[in-house]
Design an enzyme around this catalytic site. Sequence first.
Site, PDB file in Angstrom:
ATOM      1  N   LYS A  58      11.529  -6.022  25.886  1.00  0.00           N
ATOM      2  CA  LYS A  58      12.372  -4.899  26.323  1.00  0.00           C
ATOM      3  C   LYS A  58      11.825  -4.264  27.605  1.00  0.00           C
ATOM      4  CE  LYS A  58      14.302  -6.388  23.511  1.00  0.00           C
ATOM      5  NZ  LYS A  58      14.081  -7.377  22.444  1.00  0.00           N
ATOM      6  N   GLY A 192      20.116 -18.640  21.464  1.00  0.00           N
ATOM      7  CA  GLY A 192      20.090 -17.565  20.473  1.00  0.00           C
ATOM      8  C   GLY A 192      19.610 -16.294  21.143  1.00  0.00           C
ATOM      9  N   VAL A 247      19.617 -32.605  23.117  1.00  0.00           N
ATOM     10  CA  VAL A 247      18.451 -32.708  23.996  1.00  0.00           C
ATOM     11  C   VAL A 247      17.705 -33.997  23.671  1.00  0.00           C
ATOM     12  CG1 VAL A 247      16.253 -31.641  24.636  1.00  0.00           C
ATOM     13  CG2 VAL A 247      18.268 -30.210  24.263  1.00  0.00           C
ATOM     14  N   ARG A 282      12.281 -19.612  14.766  1.00  0.00           N
ATOM     15  CA  ARG A 282      10.874 -19.371  14.425  1.00  0.00           C
ATOM     16  C   ARG A 282      10.586 -19.843  13.002  1.00  0.00           C
ATOM     17  NH1 ARG A 282       8.161 -16.327  17.909  1.00  0.00           N
ATOM     18  NH2 ARG A 282       6.798 -15.354  16.362  1.00  0.00           N
ATOM     19  N   ASP A 322       8.947 -11.547   8.373  1.00  0.00           N
ATOM     20  CA  ASP A 322       9.336 -12.879   8.848  1.00  0.00           C
ATOM     21  C   ASP A 322       8.829 -14.001   7.945  1.00  0.00           C
ATOM     22  OD1 ASP A 322      10.470 -11.645  11.025  1.00  0.00           O
ATOM     23  OD2 ASP A 322       9.390 -12.800  12.538  1.00  0.00           O
ATOM     24  N   HIS A 454      32.283  14.651  24.600  1.00  0.00           N
ATOM     25  CA  HIS A 454      33.005  14.099  25.752  1.00  0.00           C
ATOM     26  C   HIS A 454      32.312  14.508  27.041  1.00  0.00           C
ATOM     27  CE1 HIS A 454      36.287  12.737  28.249  1.00  0.00           C
ATOM     28  NE2 HIS A 454      36.170  13.885  28.933  1.00  0.00           N
TER      29      HIS A 454
HETATM   30  P1  FAD Z   1       4.605 -10.295  12.854  1.00  0.00           P
HETATM   31  O1  FAD Z   1       5.079  -9.256  13.791  1.00  0.00           O
HETATM   32  O2  FAD Z   1       4.653 -11.715  13.286  1.00  0.00           O
HETATM   33  O3  FAD Z   1       3.109  -9.908  12.497  1.00  0.00           O
HETATM   34  C1  FAD Z   1       2.285 -10.725  11.736  1.00  0.00           C
HETATM   35  C2  FAD Z   1       0.850 -10.371  12.041  1.00  0.00           C
HETATM   36  O4  FAD Z   1       0.016 -10.998  11.079  1.00  0.00           O
HETATM   37  C3  FAD Z   1       0.370 -10.872  13.403  1.00  0.00           C
HETATM   38  O5  FAD Z   1      -0.366  -9.881  14.053  1.00  0.00           O
HETATM   39  C4  FAD Z   1      -0.546 -12.058  13.045  1.00  0.00           C
HETATM   40  O6  FAD Z   1      -1.584 -12.252  13.977  1.00  0.00           O
HETATM   41  C5  FAD Z   1      -1.098 -11.584  11.718  1.00  0.00           C
HETATM   42  N1  FAD Z   1      -1.572 -12.652  10.839  1.00  0.00           N
HETATM   43  C6  FAD Z   1      -0.949 -13.801  10.507  1.00  0.00           C
HETATM   44  N2  FAD Z   1      -1.688 -14.485   9.600  1.00  0.00           N
HETATM   45  C7  FAD Z   1      -2.796 -13.740   9.375  1.00  0.00           C
HETATM   46  C8  FAD Z   1      -3.928 -13.900   8.525  1.00  0.00           C
HETATM   47  N3  FAD Z   1      -4.051 -14.944   7.706  1.00  0.00           N
HETATM   48  N4  FAD Z   1      -4.885 -12.939   8.553  1.00  0.00           N
HETATM   49  C9  FAD Z   1      -4.753 -11.861   9.372  1.00  0.00           C
HETATM   50  N5  FAD Z   1      -3.709 -11.655  10.163  1.00  0.00           N
HETATM   51  C10 FAD Z   1      -2.735 -12.578  10.163  1.00  0.00           C
HETATM   52  N6  FAD Z   1      13.022  -8.069  16.333  1.00  0.00           N
HETATM   53  C11 FAD Z   1      13.754  -6.949  16.438  1.00  0.00           C
HETATM   54  O7  FAD Z   1      14.077  -6.336  15.422  1.00  0.00           O
HETATM   55  N7  FAD Z   1      14.140  -6.457  17.665  1.00  0.00           N
HETATM   56  C12 FAD Z   1      13.809  -7.077  18.813  1.00  0.00           C
HETATM   57  O8  FAD Z   1      14.176  -6.619  19.889  1.00  0.00           O
HETATM   58  C13 FAD Z   1      13.053  -8.275  18.736  1.00  0.00           C
HETATM   59  N8  FAD Z   1      12.695  -8.925  19.859  1.00  0.00           N
HETATM   60  C14 FAD Z   1      11.943 -10.054  19.761  1.00  0.00           C
HETATM   61  C15 FAD Z   1      11.611 -10.724  20.930  1.00  0.00           C
HETATM   62  C16 FAD Z   1      10.862 -11.884  20.879  1.00  0.00           C
HETATM   63  C17 FAD Z   1      10.522 -12.591  22.152  1.00  0.00           C
HETATM   64  C18 FAD Z   1      10.400 -12.358  19.615  1.00  0.00           C
HETATM   65  C19 FAD Z   1       9.556 -13.584  19.520  1.00  0.00           C
HETATM   66  C20 FAD Z   1      10.734 -11.700  18.441  1.00  0.00           C
HETATM   67  C21 FAD Z   1      11.516 -10.548  18.503  1.00  0.00           C
HETATM   68  N9  FAD Z   1      11.899  -9.861  17.360  1.00  0.00           N
HETATM   69  C22 FAD Z   1      12.666  -8.738  17.453  1.00  0.00           C
HETATM   70  C23 FAD Z   1      11.482 -10.317  16.020  1.00  0.00           C
HETATM   71  C24 FAD Z   1      10.278  -9.496  15.527  1.00  0.00           C
HETATM   72  O9  FAD Z   1       9.234  -9.629  16.468  1.00  0.00           O
HETATM   73  C25 FAD Z   1       9.834  -9.984  14.164  1.00  0.00           C
HETATM   74  O10 FAD Z   1      10.928  -9.984  13.269  1.00  0.00           O
HETATM   75  C26 FAD Z   1       8.750  -9.073  13.612  1.00  0.00           C
HETATM   76  O11 FAD Z   1       7.638  -9.043  14.469  1.00  0.00           O
HETATM   77  C27 FAD Z   1       8.317  -9.518  12.211  1.00  0.00           C
HETATM   78  O12 FAD Z   1       7.334  -8.663  11.751  1.00  0.00           O
HETATM   79  P2  FAD Z   1       6.233  -9.131  10.711  1.00  0.00           P
HETATM   80  O13 FAD Z   1       5.401  -7.924  10.436  1.00  0.00           O
HETATM   81  O14 FAD Z   1       6.875  -9.822   9.581  1.00  0.00           O
HETATM   82  O15 FAD Z   1       5.366 -10.242  11.455  1.00  0.00           O
HETATM   83  P1  NAI Z   2      17.728 -18.018  17.182  1.00  0.00           P
HETATM   84  O1  NAI Z   2      17.816 -18.483  15.785  1.00  0.00           O
HETATM   85  O2  NAI Z   2      18.281 -16.684  17.541  1.00  0.00           O
HETATM   86  O3  NAI Z   2      18.436 -19.069  18.134  1.00  0.00           O
HETATM   87  C1  NAI Z   2      18.048 -20.412  18.188  1.00  0.00           C
HETATM   88  C2  NAI Z   2      19.150 -21.201  18.868  1.00  0.00           C
HETATM   89  O4  NAI Z   2      18.650 -22.489  19.163  1.00  0.00           O
HETATM   90  C3  NAI Z   2      20.386 -21.402  17.980  1.00  0.00           C
HETATM   91  O5  NAI Z   2      21.536 -21.068  18.700  1.00  0.00           O
HETATM   92  C4  NAI Z   2      20.326 -22.871  17.604  1.00  0.00           C
HETATM   93  O6  NAI Z   2      21.600 -23.438  17.408  1.00  0.00           O
HETATM   94  C5  NAI Z   2      19.635 -23.459  18.842  1.00  0.00           C
HETATM   95  N1  NAI Z   2      18.949 -24.716  18.595  1.00  0.00           N
HETATM   96  C6  NAI Z   2      18.190 -25.074  17.533  1.00  0.00           C
HETATM   97  N2  NAI Z   2      17.693 -26.313  17.699  1.00  0.00           N
HETATM   98  C7  NAI Z   2      18.138 -26.758  18.909  1.00  0.00           C
HETATM   99  C8  NAI Z   2      17.955 -27.959  19.650  1.00  0.00           C
HETATM  100  N3  NAI Z   2      17.214 -28.955  19.192  1.00  0.00           N
HETATM  101  N4  NAI Z   2      18.571 -28.069  20.857  1.00  0.00           N
HETATM  102  C9  NAI Z   2      19.327 -27.062  21.337  1.00  0.00           C
HETATM  103  N5  NAI Z   2      19.528 -25.902  20.686  1.00  0.00           N
HETATM  104  C10 NAI Z   2      18.944 -25.750  19.483  1.00  0.00           C
HETATM  105  O7  NAI Z   2      16.178 -18.117  17.553  1.00  0.00           O
HETATM  106  P2  NAI Z   2      15.330 -17.548  18.769  1.00  0.00           P
HETATM  107  O8  NAI Z   2      16.189 -17.165  19.909  1.00  0.00           O
HETATM  108  O9  NAI Z   2      14.233 -18.511  18.965  1.00  0.00           O
HETATM  109  O10 NAI Z   2      14.740 -16.218  18.176  1.00  0.00           O
HETATM  110  C11 NAI Z   2      14.017 -16.243  16.941  1.00  0.00           C
HETATM  111  C12 NAI Z   2      14.281 -15.016  16.165  1.00  0.00           C
HETATM  112  O11 NAI Z   2      13.572 -13.913  16.725  1.00  0.00           O
HETATM  113  C13 NAI Z   2      15.729 -14.553  16.169  1.00  0.00           C
HETATM  114  O12 NAI Z   2      16.508 -15.228  15.206  1.00  0.00           O
HETATM  115  C14 NAI Z   2      15.582 -13.131  15.812  1.00  0.00           C
HETATM  116  O13 NAI Z   2      15.458 -13.031  14.430  1.00  0.00           O
HETATM  117  C15 NAI Z   2      14.290 -12.739  16.475  1.00  0.00           C
HETATM  118  N6  NAI Z   2      14.582 -12.048  17.741  1.00  0.00           N
HETATM  119  C16 NAI Z   2      15.271 -10.886  17.695  1.00  0.00           C
HETATM  120  C17 NAI Z   2      15.585 -10.222  18.852  1.00  0.00           C
HETATM  121  C18 NAI Z   2      16.387  -8.986  18.769  1.00  0.00           C
HETATM  122  O14 NAI Z   2      16.541  -8.462  17.676  1.00  0.00           O
HETATM  123  N7  NAI Z   2      16.903  -8.456  19.869  1.00  0.00           N
HETATM  124  C19 NAI Z   2      15.158 -10.702  20.162  1.00  0.00           C
HETATM  125  C20 NAI Z   2      14.481 -11.975  20.102  1.00  0.00           C
HETATM  126  C21 NAI Z   2      14.191 -12.581  18.913  1.00  0.00           C
END
Ligand code: FAD
Ligand code: NAI
Length: 475
Positions: A58, A192, A247, A282, A322, A454
């Site tokens: 963000k 996605g 792909v 993921r 997750d 408004h």
């Molecule tokens: P995580 O945030 O993955 O945290 C897990 C933690 O556990 C990590 O720090 C890891 O190092 C630690 N860990 C793992 N195994 C061990 C172990 N054995 N011992 C000790 N520590 C350990 N979600 C949204 O809602 N809004 C968004 O805008 C958004 N944007 C995203 C953008 C990107 C690029 C990505 C990749 C994800 C995004 N997400 C977003 C998804 C969001 O990041 C995840 O859903 C969220 O972080 C999940 O939280 P969690 O606590 O389950 O796990």
């Molecule tokens: P995603 O599940 O959102 O999208 C993955 C996309 O890849 C899908 O459209 C799928 O059809 C496509 N795909 C899968 N295999 C493929 C292949 N072999 N070739 C071409 N296309 C293929 O997953 P993404 O974008 O990696 O994000 C992971 C998760 O992280 C999201 O599902 C979401 O839960 C979280 N996230 C949330 C955000 C938010 O809330 N704003 C921002 C970023 C991530």
Amino acid sequence: MSKQFDVIVIGGGPGGYIAAIRAAQLGFNVACIDEWKNAKGGPALGGTCTNVGCIPSKALLQSSEHFEHAGHGFADHGINVSGLSLDIAKMLARKDQVVKQNNDGITYLFKKNKISSFHGRGSFVKAAEGGYEIKVAGAAEETIVGKHIIVATGSNARALPGAAFDEENILSNDGALRMGAVPKKLALIGSGVIGLEMGSVWRRLGSEVTVLEALPTFLGAVDEQIAKEAKKAFDKQGLKIELGVKVGEIKSGKKGVSIAWTNAKGEAQTLDVDKLIVSIGRVPNTIGLNPEAVGLALDERGAINVDGECKTNLPNVWAIGDVVRGPMLAHKAEEEGVAVAERIAGQHGHVNFNTIPWVIYTHPEIAWVGQTEQQLKAEGRAYKAGSFPFLANGRARALGDTTGMVKFLADAATDEILGVHMVGPQVSELISEAVVAMEFKASAEDIARICHAHPSLSEATKEAALAVDKRTLNF
Ligand code: FAD
Ligand code: NAI
């Protein structure tokens, strides 16, 4: 004698750190183990979300949007900018600073709530008297015992077979957030949430971006009408999205990445780019957790098996976020963390999966809660739909940001709101009203009768609710 805790949380992401805080608020003696390392090797609480997910993405979305406005949008307001230039190193440093503020904030909250924070990897050793023995492997190694264990170990980026992440040429979300220069040509596999957000960032900063998506439909989980409107906007911006692709071989070398792919018509293509971001979903993370030691059951996807209350197959072992079923969203992980802490305290924690909002932070933003029109049709449910375009909203006109709409879906007989779908300016904020309404089982008429300020974008929400009864006032 090992240190004994009422609750040990493994993982300090949004699921884990919030669970730890709520458990501490409820009077438990709590430990949280997290292994994330900052650039200096120190702790960096907040998990994927804070370090390489929600927060840094963000920050870059905001910075790149400013750059695009300055380059293309300000002139419409009579503001002329000359000599515009990009300092990518400063932009990335600002993003890192935003991340650090969030890391530090969580460290502060742990101190405030008297949570014992362990930096290192947590793994199950065995069931022990008084709970479970957990090994912490960090700078030093020690074993602690917890009566209740909450596993919140998150997820990792899924790699494409034959194209392992090197974070140089083939990037996961991690590398995608720290490219030191703007690639001339950038490909993303997967359109996605990450594909669209990261594709938007780098396109705004000057990359020529191509997104290759396997599915024939764009954003299949989004309401079709909203997805169509969003696609139109992305096409106009020059974000090239190829649907229905297959792909093939990916070659990575000194000159960049070469991707063999087949388009929807079955024609063989090659795409040569400087960098490739793979964003195809993921996978739940249990690496190093050693679930076998205690017989903690996983499902076929590698997620920890839980019931509706986040209980695993083991007594007093819970899992959230997750690493379990359900949407991979930070706010879903947080809600599960709160609910589990409350259940441990004998309370009735609850997560309503029907009202978890989704937001995609592109421009226009996309946000929704509840069911889509295609889902209602498939269910055979009788519904009414009403929508209102931002083009007819005074505030959106003043902002110069009139793309998109708000759409309501309500039960045909009772008028109960079943889903609200938005594409347009600041809909990440507007969606909250719909979430509140659905939590309270409101009808579309309830929203239509509420006074909205408004001029505000929220008037589009009111008007869309009015549209359900075919009585918009401004359209
Ligand atoms: P995580 O945030 O993955 O945290 C897990 C933690 O556990 C990590 O720090 C890891 O190092 C630690 N860990 C793992 N195994 C061990 C172990 N054995 N011992 C000790 N520590 C350990 N979600 C949204 O809602 N809004 C968004 O805008 C958004 N944007 C995203 C953008 C990107 C690029 C990505 C990749 C994800 C995004 N997400 C977003 C998804 C969001 O990041 C995840 O859903 C969220 O972080 C999940 O939280 P969690 O606590 O389950 O796990
Ligand atoms: P995603 O599940 O959102 O999208 C993955 C996309 O890849 C899908 O459209 C799928 O059809 C496509 N795909 C899968 N295999 C493929 C292949 N072999 N070739 C071409 N296309 C293929 O997953 P993404 O974008 O990696 O994000 C992971 C998760 O992280 C999201 O599902 C979401 O839960 C979280 N996230 C949330 C955000 C938010 O809330 N704003 C921002 C970023 C991530």
